[in-house]
Design a protein around this motif. Structure first.
Motif, PDB file in Angstrom:
ATOM      1  N   VAL A   1      71.202  39.621  21.426  1.00  0.00           N
ATOM      2  CA  VAL A   1      70.591  40.913  20.781  1.00  0.00           C
ATOM      3  C   VAL A   1      68.982  41.181  20.997  1.00  0.00           C
ATOM      4  CG1 VAL A   1      69.721  40.561  18.408  1.00  0.00           C
ATOM      5  CG2 VAL A   1      71.630  41.991  18.742  1.00  0.00           C
ATOM      6  N   GLU A   2      68.433  39.923  21.348  1.00  0.00           N
ATOM      7  CA  GLU A   2      66.864  40.098  21.752  1.00  0.00           C
ATOM      8  C   GLU A   2      66.895  40.834  23.137  1.00  0.00           C
ATOM      9  OE1 GLU A   2      65.643  35.901  22.146  1.00  0.00           O
ATOM     10  OE2 GLU A   2      66.882  35.612  20.118  1.00  0.00           O
TER      11      GLU A   2
ATOM     12  N   ARG B   1      67.701  44.582  22.845  1.00  0.00           N
ATOM     13  CA  ARG B   1      66.536  45.245  22.064  1.00  0.00           C
ATOM     14  C   ARG B   1      65.571  45.713  23.152  1.00  0.00           C
ATOM     15  NH1 ARG B   1      68.255  47.580  17.689  1.00  0.00           N
ATOM     16  NH2 ARG B   1      69.007  46.024  16.132  1.00  0.00           N
ATOM     17  N   LYS B   2      65.418  44.841  23.861  1.00  0.00           N
ATOM     18  CA  LYS B   2      64.575  44.969  25.157  1.00  0.00           C
ATOM     19  C   LYS B   2      64.786  46.143  25.967  1.00  0.00           C
ATOM     20  CE  LYS B   2      61.848  43.173  28.953  1.00  0.00           C
ATOM     21  NZ  LYS B   2      61.505  42.129  29.964  1.00  0.00           N
TER      22      LYS B   2
ATOM     23  N   LEU C   1      66.892  48.544  24.991  1.00  0.00           N
ATOM     24  CA  LEU C   1      66.704  49.812  24.467  1.00  0.00           C
ATOM     25  C   LEU C   1      65.170  50.274  24.351  1.00  0.00           C
ATOM     26  CD1 LEU C   1      69.301  48.917  21.324  1.00  0.00           C
ATOM     27  CD2 LEU C   1      69.591  50.673  23.102  1.00  0.00           C
ATOM     28  N   SER C   2      64.211  49.129  24.258  1.00  0.00           N
ATOM     29  CA  SER C   2      62.932  49.568  23.997  1.00  0.00           C
ATOM     30  C   SER C   2      62.415  50.119  25.385  1.00  0.00           C
ATOM     31  CB  SER C   2      62.029  48.458  23.369  1.00  0.00           C
ATOM     32  OG  SER C   2      61.940  47.364  24.335  1.00  0.00           O
TER      33      SER C   2
ATOM     34  N   ILE D   1      59.109  50.276  21.706  1.00  0.00           N
ATOM     35  CA  ILE D   1      59.853  49.111  20.857  1.00  0.00           C
ATOM     36  C   ILE D   1      60.041  49.422  19.308  1.00  0.00           C
ATOM     37  CG2 ILE D   1      58.975  46.958  20.013  1.00  0.00           C
ATOM     38  CD1 ILE D   1      57.256  46.731  22.447  1.00  0.00           C
TER      39      ILE D   1
ATOM     40  N   ALA E   1      63.345  51.434  19.250  1.00  0.00           N
ATOM     41  CA  ALA E   1      64.596  50.623  19.643  1.00  0.00           C
ATOM     42  C   ALA E   1      65.397  50.124  18.452  1.00  0.00           C
ATOM     43  CB  ALA E   1      64.175  49.497  20.597  1.00  0.00           C
ATOM     44  N   LYS E   2      64.667  49.649  17.312  1.00  0.00           N
ATOM     45  CA  LYS E   2      65.095  49.382  16.207  1.00  0.00           C
ATOM     46  C   LYS E   2      65.847  50.077  15.572  1.00  0.00           C
ATOM     47  CE  LYS E   2      60.952  46.244  15.240  1.00  0.00           C
ATOM     48  NZ  LYS E   2      59.614  46.320  14.945  1.00  0.00           N
TER      49      LYS E   2
ATOM     50  N   LYS F   1      67.837  52.622  17.014  1.00  0.00           N
ATOM     51  CA  LYS F   1      68.821  52.985  17.950  1.00  0.00           C
ATOM     52  C   LYS F   1      70.308  52.217  17.737  1.00  0.00           C
ATOM     53  CE  LYS F   1      65.901  54.506  21.832  1.00  0.00           C
ATOM     54  NZ  LYS F   1      65.345  54.173  23.184  1.00  0.00           N
TER      55      LYS F   1
ATOM     56  N   LEU G   1      73.508  50.216  17.848  1.00  0.00           N
ATOM     57  CA  LEU G   1      73.890  49.059  18.415  1.00  0.00           C
ATOM     58  C   LEU G   1      75.246  48.705  17.831  1.00  0.00           C
ATOM     59  CD1 LEU G   1      73.767  46.329  19.853  1.00  0.00           C
ATOM     60  CD2 LEU G   1      72.572  45.339  17.914  1.00  0.00           C
TER      61      LEU G   1
END
Ligand SMILES: Cc1cc2nc3c(=O)[nH]c(=O)nc-3n(C[C@H](O)[C@H](O)[C@H](O)COP(=O)(O)OP(=O)(O)OC[C@H]3O[C@@H](n4cnc5c(N)ncnc54)[C@H](O)[C@@H]3O)c2cc1C
Ligand SMILES: Nc1ncnc2c1ncn2[C@@H]1O[C@H](COP(=O)(O)O)[C@@H](O)[C@H]1O
Lengths: 317, 268
Positions: free
Chosen positions: B73-74, B77-78, B80-81, B201, B204-205, B207, B209
């Motif tokens: 997931v990390e 997130r990247k 998405l950011s 960043i 992204a939180k 967005k 998922l």
């Protein structure tokens, strides 16, 4: 003994060295049959017979050159269905791997890529993580499909009958989905192909300019070697992109790799670190390339490389 | 234009990578992980195609698809950011130890539930180094494979599109064309990936998922995972790291020294 199919890498019917290596390896595993696909295929039969091909399956259907991997995988899948071979060996280059991938799906078989050896019980040896770990793998389903790296086996001749059999292939729409609309060949100046060569001489940013590659080429020609380049050199336009060695360039494992003016970034190492012997020339004693060189020379490549060329020419008389 | 980008989380190539002694799979727990480097170029290319499509009045979206353990997931997130719109994360203990063929089956199952014109992947994952995912997916989906692109152009007329790539070959390059939906893989020559901005960043939180188990994705448990893998690791051995050999300084006779070494190794 069961047949072992070998997909022959060739240019207009002239087999590449890796084809002879694969046939030599296949002789240990069963009765080798060569599969030659695409323009000029028929011309290859005699040469392949000399290296042990009992049968040479040939197709020159237009689709084989006009589309990416799909059509070649279809021909091989038909041969696997008809001949029930013990295994299929392919060269571990970009095309060989893609054909292997599609063939494995079509035939419901397991797939092993980048093997450097295969034993008679079809266990393949693969170096992984840049050669720091060596794995023995086996295929547990279907007909083992194995891609083998160039320079893994020393090719030896063993004359066989080389009976030519034309295969009539049928292709699906999916095989014709990705069309090659333009095929551009850039001149290589008659040097050996990077994938085939037993010696590779590569230049990097330290070479300084396109003209600088002159001394790299002279050394390569004296050794009968292929010329490679780092990304820094290909991006600068000093040497053609097709000569890039590394993660996103070619993967080579020659007997001897000479790196001149290359720092040894991880992405470059990915393409050359399984070379048998590595020699590095770099003026920076801290360059990471020295960590993996069997012989490192701290010096200016503009004096060292010409001297090396001269010395080798002298020895060769 | 709807684009799905395949993004894989891999062990950092600079870190020491190991196989675990118990099941001979990649030890993913003990190492630092990063987004597979070339997948950043795949995300970037998707964002550029989206920007080009929206600039000419079209609609476009970028969806990240990752199969991997929870911590992947990390990496999602990247992506998405960097600017991707949404993500799908296929994660399930049953997937552990899947080989490339099984991974392609699982990814193809998820792709069949998504609407897309293009799938973009990286040319090679630094852990497997197989470079075959687009070929495998092409075979499974019946869609065209355009692999190893150093340049991509795509045009849409309503729902029908054409994609064209330039790919490096061993003696030059090919131009390859196909109709959408199509599967493309890219090499690092294609672009320069952007860095996530602070705004990116934060955004992204929020967005979307979607996390899928194999049951959610209609994946047959018997066809994935280590026990049923069509290729099996029988044994492995760790080789001592390639140790540095001799390093000598040029004293005006560097070329001579190298030849002496080569002669001793019977290389000249
Ligand atoms: C996704 C990705 C993929 C990549 N793929 C590849 C790839 O496939 N292949 C690849 O090579 N790189 C690749 N790279 C790039 C890689 O990270 C390095 O940037 C590149 O390999 C550096 O090339 P270099 O060693 O020639 O240049 P540098 O790192 O600049 O090193 C030049 C060296 O030359 C030495 N030098 C300078 N002048 C002299 C002289 N006169 N005599 C002797 N030595 C001299 C210097 O000391 C230095 O060590 C990739 C990068 C990314 C991000
Ligand atoms: N588990 C995965 N999840 C998402 N994408 C993947 C996965 N494995 C491989 N890929 C994609 O396939 C590309 C090539 O991988 P490979 O064929 O394993 O070298 C990678 O760069 C990714 O884009």
């Amino acid at each position: 003994m069961a047949e072992v199919l070998v997909l022959v890498d060739h240019a207009e019917g002239t087999p590449k060295k890796v084809a002879y290596e694969l046939l030599t390896l296949a002789r240990e595993l069963g009765t080798p049959s060569a599969v030659v696909l695409g323009a000029g295929a028929s011309a290859a039969a005699d040469r392949l017979a000399a290296y042990g091909a009992e049968t040479v399956y040939v197709s020159e259907a237009e689709e084989l050159d006009g589309y990416l991997a799909g059509p070649k995988a279809s021909v091989l899948a038909q041969l696997v269905a008809d001949k029930s071979p013990a295994a299929v060996l392919l060269p571990s280059n970009a095309e060989g791997k893609e054909v292997a991938a599609r063939l494995a799906v079509k035939t419901g078989s397991g797939l092993i890529t980048d093997a450097v050896g295969v034993t008679p019980d079809l266990t393949a040896e693969q170096p992984i993580f840049g050669g720091s770990v060596v794995v023995q793998s086996r295929v547990a389903a279907g007909t083992p499909v194995i891609t083998v790296r160039a320079n893994s086996t020393a090719p030896t001749e063993a004359p066989a009958s080389g009976t030519v059999e034309q295969v009539s292939a049928t292709f699906s729409d999916a095989d014709r989905a990705a069309r090659v609309v333009d095929h551009v060949v850039e001149d290589k100046g008659g040097r050996p192909d990077l994938g085939d060569a037993s010696i590779v001489v590569s230049g990097g940013r330290g070479v300084g300019a396109a003209e600088g590659f002159g001394i790299i080429e002279q050394l390569a020609d004296t050794l009968g070697a292929a010329v490679g380049a780092s990304r820094a050199a290909t991006d600068a336009g000093w040497y053609p992109h097709q000569n890039q060695v590394g993660q996103t360039g070619r993967t080579v494992s020659p007997q001897l790799y000479i790196a001149a003016g290359i720092s040894g970034a991880i992405q470059h190492r990915a393409g050359m670190q399984t070379s048998k012997t590595i020699v590095a020339i770099n003026k920076d004693p801290e360059a990471p390339i020295f960590e993996l060189a069997d012989f490192g020379l701290v010096g200016d490549l503009f004096t060292v490389v010409p001297q090396l060329t001269e010395q080798i020419a002298k020895r060769k008389g | 234009m709807n684009i799905v980008v395949l993004v894989k989380q891999v062990p950092d190539t600079w870190a020491e990578r190991k196989l675990s002694d118990s099941d001979k799979t990649l030890d993913r727990a003990s190492v630092d992980v990063v987004m597979n480097e070339i997948d950043e170029y795949a995300v970037e290319e998707a964002l550029r195609l989206k920007e080009a499509a929206t600039a000419s009045g079209g609609e476009a979206s970028v969806t990240i698809l990752t199969m991997g353990p929870e911590r992947a997931v990390e990496t999602i997130r990247k992506a998405l950011s960097m600017g991707a719109d949404k993500a799908v994360h296929l994660t399930d203990p049953a997937l552990a130890g899947s080989d490339a063929l099984q991974t392609s089956y699982a990814l193809a199952q998820v792709l069949s539930t998504l609407e897309y014109d293009l799938v973009i992947a990286g040319s090679e994952a630094t852990d497997s180094r197989m470079s075959i995912m687009t070929a495998l997916l092409a075979e499974r989906t019946g869609q065209p494979q355009l692999s190893g692109a150093r340049k991509v152009t795509a045009s849409m007329e309503g729902t029908a599109g054409t994609v064209r790539i330039e790919r490096q070959t061993e003696n030059g390059y090919d131009v390859v064309e196909a109709s959408t939906p199509a599967l493309v893989s890219v090499v690092e020559k294609i672009n320069e990936p952007r860095y996530p901005s602070f705004k990116g960043i934060m955004a992204a939180k929020k967005k979307p998922l979607t996390t899928l188990s194999i049951a959610d994705a209609g994946i047959d448990a018997a066809q994935v995972g280590l026990a049923s893998a069509p290729s099996q690791v029988a044994s492995f051995a760790t080789k001592p790291p390639r140790s540095a050999g001799q390093v000598v300084k040029d004293e005006g006779d560097g070329g001579v020294k190298i030849v002496e070494f080569l002669a001793a190794q019977k290389l000249v």
